[in-house]
Design a protein around this motif. Structure first.
Motif, PDB file in Angstrom:
ATOM      1  N   VAL A  29      12.724  54.704  14.551  1.00 35.18           N
ATOM      2  CA  VAL A  29      13.496  55.009  15.749  1.00 35.18           C
ATOM      3  C   VAL A  29      12.536  55.314  16.901  1.00 35.18           C
ATOM      4  O   VAL A  29      11.672  56.176  16.773  1.00 35.18           O
ATOM      5  CB  VAL A  29      14.436  56.214  15.511  1.00 35.18           C
ATOM      6  N   PRO A  30      12.683  54.603  18.037  1.00 38.65           N
ATOM      7  CA  PRO A  30      11.843  54.904  19.195  1.00 38.65           C
ATOM      8  C   PRO A  30      12.177  56.292  19.761  1.00 38.65           C
ATOM      9  O   PRO A  30      13.243  56.835  19.492  1.00 38.65           O
ATOM     10  CB  PRO A  30      12.192  53.812  20.209  1.00 38.65           C
ATOM     11  N   GLN A  31      11.292  56.824  20.561  1.00 40.39           N
ATOM     12  CA  GLN A  31      11.479  58.139  21.188  1.00 40.39           C
ATOM     13  C   GLN A  31      11.373  57.998  22.710  1.00 40.39           C
ATOM     14  O   GLN A  31      10.426  58.502  23.319  1.00 40.39           O
ATOM     15  CB  GLN A  31      10.419  59.119  20.664  1.00 40.39           C
ATOM     16  N   PRO A  32      12.358  57.342  23.343  1.00 41.63           N
ATOM     17  CA  PRO A  32      12.274  57.129  24.792  1.00 41.63           C
ATOM     18  C   PRO A  32      12.617  58.395  25.578  1.00 41.63           C
ATOM     19  O   PRO A  32      13.150  59.366  25.026  1.00 41.63           O
ATOM     20  CB  PRO A  32      13.327  56.050  25.036  1.00 41.63           C
ATOM     21  N   VAL A  78      11.606  51.178  23.138  1.00 39.93           N
ATOM     22  CA  VAL A  78      10.231  51.209  22.635  1.00 39.93           C
ATOM     23  C   VAL A  78       9.271  51.327  23.816  1.00 39.93           C
ATOM     24  O   VAL A  78       9.624  51.013  24.951  1.00 39.93           O
ATOM     25  CB  VAL A  78       9.893  49.947  21.799  1.00 39.93           C
ATOM     26  N   PRO A  79       8.037  51.762  23.560  1.00 43.06           N
ATOM     27  CA  PRO A  79       7.047  51.790  24.646  1.00 43.06           C
ATOM     28  C   PRO A  79       6.674  50.374  25.085  1.00 43.06           C
ATOM     29  O   PRO A  79       6.863  49.412  24.335  1.00 43.06           O
ATOM     30  CB  PRO A  79       5.827  52.473  24.014  1.00 43.06           C
ATOM     31  N   ARG A  80       6.136  50.275  26.277  1.00 45.71           N
ATOM     32  CA  ARG A  80       5.624  48.994  26.768  1.00 45.71           C
ATOM     33  C   ARG A  80       4.580  48.503  25.766  1.00 45.71           C
ATOM     34  O   ARG A  80       3.706  49.271  25.352  1.00 45.71           O
ATOM     35  CB  ARG A  80       4.983  49.208  28.136  1.00 45.71           C
ATOM     36  N   GLN A 115      14.575  47.894  32.610  1.00 44.99           N
ATOM     37  CA  GLN A 115      14.367  49.336  32.709  1.00 44.99           C
ATOM     38  C   GLN A 115      14.220  50.011  31.350  1.00 44.99           C
ATOM     39  O   GLN A 115      13.899  51.195  31.284  1.00 44.99           O
ATOM     40  CB  GLN A 115      15.481  49.968  33.536  1.00 44.99           C
ATOM     41  N   ALA A 116      14.440  49.261  30.285  1.00 41.34           N
ATOM     42  CA  ALA A 116      14.137  49.716  28.924  1.00 41.34           C
ATOM     43  C   ALA A 116      13.582  48.512  28.179  1.00 41.34           C
ATOM     44  O   ALA A 116      14.082  47.396  28.326  1.00 41.34           O
ATOM     45  CB  ALA A 116      15.392  50.237  28.214  1.00 41.34           C
ATOM     46  N   TYR A 117      12.529  48.727  27.407  1.00 41.61           N
ATOM     47  CA  TYR A 117      11.975  47.655  26.582  1.00 41.61           C
ATOM     48  C   TYR A 117      12.805  47.558  25.311  1.00 41.61           C
ATOM     49  O   TYR A 117      13.072  48.563  24.650  1.00 41.61           O
ATOM     50  CB  TYR A 117      10.510  47.932  26.231  1.00 41.61           C
ATOM     51  N   VAL A 118      13.216  46.331  24.979  1.00 42.13           N
ATOM     52  CA  VAL A 118      14.010  46.078  23.783  1.00 42.13           C
ATOM     53  C   VAL A 118      13.205  45.147  22.891  1.00 42.13           C
ATOM     54  O   VAL A 118      12.848  44.042  23.287  1.00 42.13           O
ATOM     55  CB  VAL A 118      15.377  45.441  24.120  1.00 42.13           C
ATOM     56  N   GLU A 119      12.929  45.604  21.680  1.00 41.65           N
ATOM     57  CA  GLU A 119      12.084  44.879  20.728  1.00 41.65           C
ATOM     58  C   GLU A 119      12.965  44.247  19.641  1.00 41.65           C
ATOM     59  O   GLU A 119      13.843  44.918  19.093  1.00 41.65           O
ATOM     60  CB  GLU A 119      11.128  45.890  20.122  1.00 41.65           C
ATOM     61  N   VAL A 120      12.700  42.982  19.332  1.00 40.85           N
ATOM     62  CA  VAL A 120      13.440  42.261  18.289  1.00 40.85           C
ATOM     63  C   VAL A 120      12.428  41.617  17.357  1.00 40.85           C
ATOM     64  O   VAL A 120      11.598  40.822  17.798  1.00 40.85           O
ATOM     65  CB  VAL A 120      14.370  41.183  18.887  1.00 40.85           C
ATOM     66  N   THR A 121      12.502  41.964  16.071  1.00 37.75           N
ATOM     67  CA  THR A 121      11.625  41.362  15.071  1.00 37.75           C
ATOM     68  C   THR A 121      12.430  40.308  14.319  1.00 37.75           C
ATOM     69  O   THR A 121      13.513  40.598  13.796  1.00 37.75           O
ATOM     70  CB  THR A 121      11.081  42.430  14.103  1.00 37.75           C
ATOM     71  N   VAL A 122      11.881  39.080  14.289  1.00 29.83           N
ATOM     72  CA  VAL A 122      12.591  37.948  13.705  1.00 29.83           C
ATOM     73  C   VAL A 122      11.785  37.377  12.540  1.00 29.83           C
ATOM     74  O   VAL A 122      10.735  36.770  12.759  1.00 29.83           O
ATOM     75  CB  VAL A 122      12.839  36.847  14.761  1.00 29.83           C
TER      76      VAL A 122
END
Length: 152
Positions: A29-32, A78-80, A115-122
């Motif tokens: 879990v990210p901590q934004p 997630v962080p940049r 305005q928020a980084y969204v990460e997708v692992t495929v």
């Protein structure tokens, strides 16, 4: 559409998915910050992605989601990405810029210039990965506003 083929190291973020089965998928879990968390909590994601049913994540969080086995995993806030630079090659799909890394599998894509980084692992099972990004794009575009032009 630009393609990214640069190898980049992934620092400190690992997706630990259940090898098979339908149990909960371990997704860190990210901590934004508070503002980013609010944006991410508004993300309304589809029940199916690439024909795969949504699965539970562990720990349970509105900032994570998963589909299928092996899991397609999403983390919002997630962080940049450390390797993201102004000159980095991006893939633009339906108005969303994605930064992909590493070259080997599974590939993780991060929606940038939002305005928020969204990460997708495929995982490779779901190639072409662009199909997954196409399906997730409308939810991201509707919820996570763009940054001012020129900011990634």
């Amino acid at each position: 559409m630009k393609r990214l083929l640069r190898p980049v190291l992934v620092a400190g973020v690992a997706l630990v998915a259940a090898a098979c089965g339908d149990g909960a998928v371990q997704v860190p879990v990210p901590q934004p910050d508070t503002a980013t968390q609010r944006l991410c909590e508004g993300l309304r994601l589809p029940e199916k992605v690439h024909g795969q049913q949504r699965r539970d994540t562990s720990p349970k969080s509105p900032l994570t989601a998963a589909w299928g086995s092996p899991a397609i995993a999403l983390r919002c806030g997630v962080p940049r990405p450390a390797a993201l630079q102004p000159a980095s090659a991006l893939v633009t799909i339906n108005g969303i810029d994605w930064f992909g890394y590493p070259v080997d599998r599974p590939v993780t894509f991060t929606a940038v210039a939002r305005q928020a980084y969204v990460e997708v692992t495929v995982p490779p099972k779901y190639n072409p990965a662009g199909d997954v990004l196409i399906e997730l794009g409308p939810s991201i575009k509707a919820t996570i506003p763009e940054k001012p032009e020129g900011q990634i």
